[in-house]
Design a protein around this motif. Sequence first.
Motif, PDB file in Angstrom:
ATOM      1  N   SER A   1     -18.677  45.784  79.153  1.00 43.64           N
ATOM      2  CA  SER A   1     -17.508  45.937  78.296  1.00 43.64           C
ATOM      3  C   SER A   1     -16.921  44.577  77.965  1.00 43.64           C
ATOM      4  CB  SER A   1     -16.435  46.785  78.989  1.00 43.64           C
ATOM      5  OG  SER A   1     -15.257  46.849  78.208  1.00 43.64           O
ATOM      6  N   ALA A   2     -16.502  44.417  76.717  1.00 51.20           N
ATOM      7  CA  ALA A   2     -15.784  43.205  76.328  1.00 51.20           C
ATOM      8  C   ALA A   2     -14.357  43.215  76.861  1.00 51.20           C
ATOM      9  CB  ALA A   2     -15.767  43.066  74.805  1.00 51.20           C
ATOM     10  N   GLY A   3     -13.837  44.394  77.199  1.00 56.51           N
ATOM     11  CA  GLY A   3     -12.501  44.498  77.784  1.00 56.51           C
ATOM     12  C   GLY A   3     -12.545  44.246  79.276  1.00 56.51           C
ATOM     13  N   LEU A   4     -11.737  43.299  79.756  1.00 55.22           N
ATOM     14  CA  LEU A   4     -11.805  42.914  81.161  1.00 55.22           C
ATOM     15  C   LEU A   4     -11.319  44.011  82.101  1.00 55.22           C
ATOM     16  CD1 LEU A   4     -10.735  39.156  81.050  1.00 55.22           C
ATOM     17  CD2 LEU A   4     -13.021  40.113  81.323  1.00 55.22           C
ATOM     18  N   ASP A   5     -10.422  44.873  81.657  1.00 56.14           N
ATOM     19  CA  ASP A   5      -9.980  45.959  82.523  1.00 56.14           C
ATOM     20  C   ASP A   5     -11.135  46.919  82.822  1.00 56.14           C
ATOM     21  OD1 ASP A   5      -7.431  44.918  82.587  1.00 56.14           O
ATOM     22  OD2 ASP A   5      -6.646  46.263  81.038  1.00 56.14           O
ATOM     23  N   ALA A   6     -11.865  47.313  81.791  1.00 52.21           N
ATOM     24  CA  ALA A   6     -13.005  48.212  81.987  1.00 52.21           C
ATOM     25  C   ALA A   6     -14.099  47.520  82.782  1.00 52.21           C
ATOM     26  CB  ALA A   6     -13.540  48.681  80.630  1.00 52.21           C
ATOM     27  N   ALA A   7     -14.344  46.238  82.487  1.00 50.41           N
ATOM     28  CA  ALA A   7     -15.365  45.498  83.225  1.00 50.41           C
ATOM     29  C   ALA A   7     -15.004  45.402  84.705  1.00 50.41           C
ATOM     30  CB  ALA A   7     -15.530  44.106  82.621  1.00 50.41           C
ATOM     31  N   THR A   8     -13.716  45.192  84.989  1.00 49.56           N
ATOM     32  CA  THR A   8     -13.273  45.128  86.385  1.00 49.56           C
ATOM     33  C   THR A   8     -13.506  46.452  87.098  1.00 49.56           C
ATOM     34  OG1 THR A   8     -11.610  43.438  85.878  1.00 49.56           O
ATOM     35  CG2 THR A   8     -11.277  44.737  87.873  1.00 49.56           C
ATOM     36  N   ASP A   9     -13.241  47.550  86.436  1.00 47.79           N
ATOM     37  CA  ASP A   9     -13.454  48.864  87.053  1.00 47.79           C
ATOM     38  C   ASP A   9     -14.931  49.063  87.400  1.00 47.79           C
ATOM     39  OD1 ASP A   9     -10.781  49.476  86.853  1.00 47.79           O
ATOM     40  OD2 ASP A   9     -10.984  50.640  84.999  1.00 47.79           O
ATOM     41  N   THR A  10     -15.832  48.654  86.514  1.00 46.53           N
ATOM     42  CA  THR A  10     -17.266  48.782  86.790  1.00 46.53           C
ATOM     43  C   THR A  10     -17.665  47.897  87.963  1.00 46.53           C
ATOM     44  OG1 THR A  10     -17.714  49.270  84.466  1.00 46.53           O
ATOM     45  CG2 THR A  10     -19.579  48.549  85.806  1.00 46.53           C
ATOM     46  N   PHE A  11     -17.172  46.674  87.969  1.00 41.85           N
ATOM     47  CA  PHE A  11     -17.449  45.729  89.048  1.00 41.85           C
ATOM     48  C   PHE A  11     -17.025  46.312  90.398  1.00 41.85           C
ATOM     49  CE2 PHE A  11     -16.129  41.543  91.107  1.00 41.85           C
ATOM     50  CZ  PHE A  11     -17.419  41.089  91.328  1.00 41.85           C
ATOM     51  N   LEU A  12     -15.820  46.862  90.443  1.00 42.92           N
ATOM     52  CA  LEU A  12     -15.325  47.443  91.689  1.00 42.92           C
ATOM     53  C   LEU A  12     -16.094  48.703  92.067  1.00 42.92           C
ATOM     54  CD1 LEU A  12     -11.517  46.886  91.079  1.00 42.92           C
ATOM     55  CD2 LEU A  12     -12.888  45.819  92.872  1.00 42.92           C
ATOM     56  N   GLU A  13     -16.586  49.431  91.077  1.00 41.51           N
ATOM     57  CA  GLU A  13     -17.393  50.615  91.360  1.00 41.51           C
ATOM     58  C   GLU A  13     -18.697  50.230  92.052  1.00 41.51           C
ATOM     59  OE1 GLU A  13     -19.340  54.475  88.998  1.00 41.51           O
ATOM     60  OE2 GLU A  13     -17.899  53.158  87.969  1.00 41.51           O
ATOM     61  N   VAL A  14     -19.305  49.132  91.621  1.00 44.03           N
ATOM     62  CA  VAL A  14     -20.519  48.641  92.282  1.00 44.03           C
ATOM     63  C   VAL A  14     -20.241  48.365  93.758  1.00 44.03           C
ATOM     64  CG1 VAL A  14     -22.115  46.683  92.422  1.00 44.03           C
ATOM     65  CG2 VAL A  14     -21.556  47.670  90.200  1.00 44.03           C
ATOM     66  N   ILE A  15     -19.138  47.691  94.042  1.00 39.62           N
ATOM     67  CA  ILE A  15     -18.808  47.321  95.419  1.00 39.62           C
ATOM     68  C   ILE A  15     -18.520  48.560  96.267  1.00 39.62           C
ATOM     69  CG2 ILE A  15     -17.176  46.032  96.847  1.00 39.62           C
ATOM     70  CD1 ILE A  15     -16.724  44.263  94.276  1.00 39.62           C
ATOM     71  N   ALA A  16     -17.723  49.462  95.725  1.00 36.46           N
ATOM     72  CA  ALA A  16     -17.335  50.654  96.482  1.00 36.46           C
ATOM     73  C   ALA A  16     -18.526  51.539  96.813  1.00 36.46           C
ATOM     74  CB  ALA A  16     -16.301  51.446  95.688  1.00 36.46           C
ATOM     75  N   ALA A  17     -19.547  51.515  95.960  1.00 37.70           N
ATOM     76  CA  ALA A  17     -20.712  52.370  96.176  1.00 37.70           C
ATOM     77  C   ALA A  17     -21.640  51.848  97.270  1.00 37.70           C
ATOM     78  CB  ALA A  17     -21.500  52.510  94.868  1.00 37.70           C
ATOM     79  N   HIS A  18     -21.384  50.631  97.759  1.00 38.38           N
ATOM     80  CA  HIS A  18     -22.298  50.024  98.730  1.00 38.38           C
ATOM     81  C   HIS A  18     -21.525  49.369  99.869  1.00 38.38           C
ATOM     82  CE1 HIS A  18     -25.800  50.695  96.169  1.00 38.38           C
ATOM     83  NE2 HIS A  18     -24.984  50.426  95.167  1.00 38.38           N
ATOM     84  N   PRO A  19     -20.818  50.169 100.649  1.00 34.00           N
ATOM     85  CA  PRO A  19     -20.054  49.599 101.770  1.00 34.00           C
ATOM     86  C   PRO A  19     -20.984  48.864 102.734  1.00 34.00           C
ATOM     87  CG  PRO A  19     -20.206  51.997 101.944  1.00 34.00           C
ATOM     88  CD  PRO A  19     -20.715  51.636 100.588  1.00 34.00           C
ATOM     89  N   GLY A  20     -20.540  47.692 103.145  1.00 36.16           N
ATOM     90  CA  GLY A  20     -21.315  46.895 104.085  1.00 36.16           C
ATOM     91  C   GLY A  20     -22.374  46.027 103.439  1.00 36.16           C
ATOM     92  N   LYS A  21     -22.608  46.184 102.135  1.00 42.07           N
ATOM     93  CA  LYS A  21     -23.648  45.394 101.467  1.00 42.07           C
ATOM     94  C   LYS A  21     -23.093  44.211 100.685  1.00 42.07           C
ATOM     95  CE  LYS A  21     -27.661  47.152 102.522  1.00 42.07           C
ATOM     96  NZ  LYS A  21     -28.711  47.363 101.538  1.00 42.07           N
TER      97      LYS A  21
END
Length: 376
Positions: free
Chosen positions: A192-212
């Motif tokens: 996404s060119a919008g940083l709010d949406a991009a941030t949500d995706t970024f955080l989704e990656v992290i949340a999906a892989h606890p400990g990684k």
Amino acid sequence: MNAASVPSSPSSPPASPSPPLRTRTVFAAAHVVADPRADVSPDDPAAVDWDATLAFRRHLWAHGLGVAEAMDTAQRGMGLDWAGAAELIRRSAAEAEAVGGRIACGVGTDQLTSPAATLADVRHAYEEQLGLVEGTGARAILMASRALAAVARGADDYLATYDHLLRQAAAPVILHWLGPMFDPALAGYWGSAGLDAATDTFLEVIAAHPGKVDGVKISLLDADREVALRRRLPDGVRCYTGDDFHYPDLIAGDDQGHSDALLGVFDPLAPLAARAVRALDADDPKAFRELLDPTVELARHLFQPPTRFYKTGVVFLAWLAGHQSHFTMVGGWQSARSLPHLTRAYELAADLHLFPDPDLAAYRMRTLLTIHGVTP
């Protein structure tokens, strides 16, 4: 000035690292030293002076900093190809093991040179580099990929790609979000060119892989956005600031937390940066700010637009400081900044007392001016 009066380079610092910093985890993204004797063109593979390059890493370790290896500061995608980066990673990781230095290495996809790459090609390229870095025992930094930015159709492609990589990572990695001011080819990263949406995706990656995920490196030059993201990170995931404009505020932190650091500007600032963080270790935030706040003017100068050419100033200051015998860069990028820009960088660095031998720095600055037909 005759040969006898030419200042000599300072002696090399001790090879053994200083005691590690306690209250912050700090990496300096390190530059590479070109071999000026090699007969190469800007289109040829990089010719690296390995002895000088590794000596500079020992300098960073000697001050207690970690080395972030084969990052954009090392001219990944700007003169250093994957073959050169792979050799750099192998050599630096072995050196880190030998001296007990902290190291983390960039994992990307820069072996892909065809614009027709697919998502499968991107995954395979990442896997190859991840395997090499983990094979050396270094921590992996999953760098933002130009190839992924070019072929991804939206957030789902980023989620699937990083899911694939994090599932197979042998140890927690650092995720890297590099903004387009550092590399225009990374515009719209995370789908996404919008940083709010991009941030949500970024955080989704992290949340999906606890400990990684050990931490995230944020290089957006937006302090408020970094703080907001930092407060949304899961417990145990570090925020490594990559903000070369606002790092004193971000590292100092607030009553809700702080950023650690993974910074290109800490390549020239290493001794001073280490002293500042040791002041935090001693519970002296006032001394930390007194040491680090005055460096911001130099940082903003080095990283002024076009920001991606900050490497030229970093290498220039390493030459003035005596860490290398020449001002030559792989790919010929020593020409990327103007003489007035370099002169101002020298003045700001001198005011900060960054040069171990001020006479050597002044002599080299005069020499550069003379070569360009400017009377010092």
